[in-house]
Design a protein around this motif. Structure first.
Motif, PDB file in Angstrom:
ATOM      1  N   ASP A  35       0.804  -1.218   0.000  1.00  0.00           N
ATOM      2  CA  ASP A  35       0.000   0.000   0.000  1.00  0.00           C
ATOM      3  C   ASP A  35       0.841   1.273   0.000  1.00  0.00           C
ATOM      4  O   ASP A  35       0.377   2.335   0.388  1.00  0.00           O
ATOM      5  CB  ASP A  35      -0.990  -0.004   1.169  1.00  0.00           C
ATOM      6  CG  ASP A  35      -2.186   0.905   0.899  1.00  0.00           C
ATOM      7  OD1 ASP A  35      -2.637   0.956  -0.255  1.00  0.00           O
ATOM      8  OD2 ASP A  35      -2.642   1.573   1.843  1.00  0.00           O
ATOM      9  N   GLU A  36       2.115   1.177  -0.461  1.00  0.00           N
ATOM     10  CA  GLU A  36       2.956   2.359  -0.573  1.00  0.00           C
ATOM     11  C   GLU A  36       2.753   2.986  -1.948  1.00  0.00           C
ATOM     12  O   GLU A  36       2.336   2.322  -2.892  1.00  0.00           O
ATOM     13  CB  GLU A  36       4.434   1.998  -0.353  1.00  0.00           C
ATOM     14  CG  GLU A  36       5.136   1.352  -1.542  1.00  0.00           C
ATOM     15  CD  GLU A  36       4.917  -0.148  -1.701  1.00  0.00           C
ATOM     16  OE1 GLU A  36       5.698  -0.780  -2.416  1.00  0.00           O
ATOM     17  OE2 GLU A  36       3.961  -0.696  -1.131  1.00  0.00           O
ATOM     18  N   ASP A  37       3.026   4.281  -2.058  1.00  0.00           N
ATOM     19  CA  ASP A  37       2.951   4.972  -3.339  1.00  0.00           C
ATOM     20  C   ASP A  37       4.025   4.425  -4.270  1.00  0.00           C
ATOM     21  O   ASP A  37       5.169   4.207  -3.857  1.00  0.00           O
ATOM     22  CB  ASP A  37       3.169   6.471  -3.172  1.00  0.00           C
ATOM     23  CG  ASP A  37       1.988   7.161  -2.511  1.00  0.00           C
ATOM     24  OD1 ASP A  37       0.847   6.677  -2.679  1.00  0.00           O
ATOM     25  OD2 ASP A  37       2.207   8.187  -1.837  1.00  0.00           O
ATOM     26  N   VAL A  38       3.667   4.185  -5.535  1.00  0.00           N
ATOM     27  CA  VAL A  38       4.609   3.720  -6.544  1.00  0.00           C
ATOM     28  C   VAL A  38       4.370   4.475  -7.844  1.00  0.00           C
ATOM     29  O   VAL A  38       3.298   5.036  -8.070  1.00  0.00           O
ATOM     30  CB  VAL A  38       4.500   2.198  -6.808  1.00  0.00           C
ATOM     31  CG1 VAL A  38       4.811   1.388  -5.565  1.00  0.00           C
ATOM     32  CG2 VAL A  38       3.137   1.825  -7.364  1.00  0.00           C
ATOM     33  N   ILE A  39       5.383   4.470  -8.695  1.00  0.00           N
ATOM     34  CA  ILE A  39       5.244   4.944 -10.062  1.00  0.00           C
ATOM     35  C   ILE A  39       5.053   3.696 -10.914  1.00  0.00           C
ATOM     36  O   ILE A  39       5.843   2.747 -10.827  1.00  0.00           O
ATOM     37  CB  ILE A  39       6.481   5.748 -10.500  1.00  0.00           C
ATOM     38  CG1 ILE A  39       6.581   7.018  -9.652  1.00  0.00           C
ATOM     39  CG2 ILE A  39       6.418   6.065 -11.992  1.00  0.00           C
ATOM     40  CD1 ILE A  39       7.859   7.793  -9.828  1.00  0.00           C
ATOM     41  N   VAL A  40       3.992   3.681 -11.714  1.00  0.00           N
ATOM     42  CA  VAL A  40       3.679   2.521 -12.541  1.00  0.00           C
ATOM     43  C   VAL A  40       4.123   2.831 -13.970  1.00  0.00           C
ATOM     44  O   VAL A  40       3.762   3.877 -14.521  1.00  0.00           O
ATOM     45  CB  VAL A  40       2.175   2.205 -12.514  1.00  0.00           C
ATOM     46  CG1 VAL A  40       1.877   0.953 -13.331  1.00  0.00           C
ATOM     47  CG2 VAL A  40       1.686   2.035 -11.078  1.00  0.00           C
ATOM     48  N   VAL A  41       4.923   1.916 -14.537  1.00  0.00           N
ATOM     49  CA  VAL A  41       5.379   2.046 -15.916  1.00  0.00           C
ATOM     50  C   VAL A  41       4.749   0.910 -16.709  1.00  0.00           C
ATOM     51  O   VAL A  41       4.918  -0.262 -16.365  1.00  0.00           O
ATOM     52  CB  VAL A  41       6.921   1.992 -16.005  1.00  0.00           C
ATOM     53  CG1 VAL A  41       7.384   2.070 -17.459  1.00  0.00           C
ATOM     54  CG2 VAL A  41       7.542   3.120 -15.191  1.00  0.00           C
ATOM     55  N   GLY A  92      13.660   7.752  -4.720  1.00  0.00           N
ATOM     56  CA  GLY A  92      13.220   7.050  -3.522  1.00  0.00           C
ATOM     57  C   GLY A  92      11.841   6.417  -3.626  1.00  0.00           C
ATOM     58  O   GLY A  92      11.400   5.755  -2.690  1.00  0.00           O
ATOM     59  N   VAL A  93      11.142   6.592  -4.745  1.00  0.00           N
ATOM     60  CA  VAL A  93       9.808   6.000  -4.926  1.00  0.00           C
ATOM     61  C   VAL A  93       9.956   4.733  -5.760  1.00  0.00           C
ATOM     62  O   VAL A  93      10.557   4.770  -6.843  1.00  0.00           O
ATOM     63  CB  VAL A  93       8.848   6.993  -5.634  1.00  0.00           C
ATOM     64  CG1 VAL A  93       7.513   6.336  -5.913  1.00  0.00           C
ATOM     65  CG2 VAL A  93       8.676   8.234  -4.794  1.00  0.00           C
ATOM     66  N   PRO A  94       9.427   3.595  -5.288  1.00  0.00           N
ATOM     67  CA  PRO A  94       9.528   2.356  -6.065  1.00  0.00           C
ATOM     68  C   PRO A  94       8.824   2.474  -7.413  1.00  0.00           C
ATOM     69  O   PRO A  94       7.833   3.186  -7.551  1.00  0.00           O
ATOM     70  CB  PRO A  94       8.812   1.325  -5.190  1.00  0.00           C
ATOM     71  CG  PRO A  94       8.712   1.927  -3.840  1.00  0.00           C
ATOM     72  CD  PRO A  94       8.723   3.413  -4.026  1.00  0.00           C
ATOM     73  N   VAL A  95       9.366   1.755  -8.401  1.00  0.00           N
ATOM     74  CA  VAL A  95       8.773   1.701  -9.739  1.00  0.00           C
ATOM     75  C   VAL A  95       8.223   0.296  -9.949  1.00  0.00           C
ATOM     76  O   VAL A  95       8.915  -0.692  -9.731  1.00  0.00           O
ATOM     77  CB  VAL A  95       9.811   2.041 -10.828  1.00  0.00           C
ATOM     78  CG1 VAL A  95       9.238   1.824 -12.218  1.00  0.00           C
ATOM     79  CG2 VAL A  95      10.306   3.469 -10.665  1.00  0.00           C
ATOM     80  N   LYS A  96       6.966   0.225 -10.377  1.00  0.00           N
ATOM     81  CA  LYS A  96       6.308  -1.051 -10.661  1.00  0.00           C
ATOM     82  C   LYS A  96       6.091  -1.118 -12.172  1.00  0.00           C
ATOM     83  O   LYS A  96       5.521  -0.204 -12.766  1.00  0.00           O
ATOM     84  CB  LYS A  96       4.964  -1.114  -9.928  1.00  0.00           C
ATOM     85  CG  LYS A  96       4.192  -2.378 -10.139  1.00  0.00           C
ATOM     86  CD  LYS A  96       2.921  -2.349  -9.310  1.00  0.00           C
ATOM     87  CE  LYS A  96       2.135  -3.626  -9.475  1.00  0.00           C
ATOM     88  NZ  LYS A  96       0.930  -3.616  -8.636  1.00  0.00           N
ATOM     89  N   VAL A  97       6.573  -2.197 -12.809  1.00  0.00           N
ATOM     90  CA  VAL A  97       6.429  -2.364 -14.250  1.00  0.00           C
ATOM     91  C   VAL A  97       5.274  -3.316 -14.505  1.00  0.00           C
ATOM     92  O   VAL A  97       5.215  -4.397 -13.918  1.00  0.00           O
ATOM     93  CB  VAL A  97       7.733  -2.902 -14.875  1.00  0.00           C
ATOM     94  CG1 VAL A  97       7.560  -3.097 -16.377  1.00  0.00           C
ATOM     95  CG2 VAL A  97       8.895  -1.950 -14.585  1.00  0.00           C
TER      96      VAL A  97
END
Length: 67
Positions: free
Chosen positions: A31-37, A53-58
């Motif tokens: 439930d953490e903020d992520v950048i979605v690619v 510092g923000v995780p990236v989710k592909v």
């Protein structure tokens, strides 16, 4: 800086990567903020694991088509 500002700052460079079709923000598994690619297919493409510092989710979505 919030996740939306970070996405906006890096969006152009992410969209310049071959196979990338879109960028957004969302929530990760914890439930953490992520950048979605969004990519047409999963391949090694140089997408970073995190940005500022923000995780990236592909996410593989295939080839987008108009509906």
């Amino acid at each position: 800086m919030d996740v939306h500002e970070i996405r906006r700052r890096h969006e152009d460079e992410l969209l310049a990567i071959p196979n990338v079709t879109g960028v957004s923000t969302g929530k990760g598994d914890a439930d953490e903020d992520v950048i979605v690619v969004y990519v047409t297919r999963m391949v090694s493409s140089g997408i970073p694991a995190e940005l500022d510092g923000v995780p990236v989710k592909v996410m593989e979505i295939g080839t987008p088509t108009a509906q």
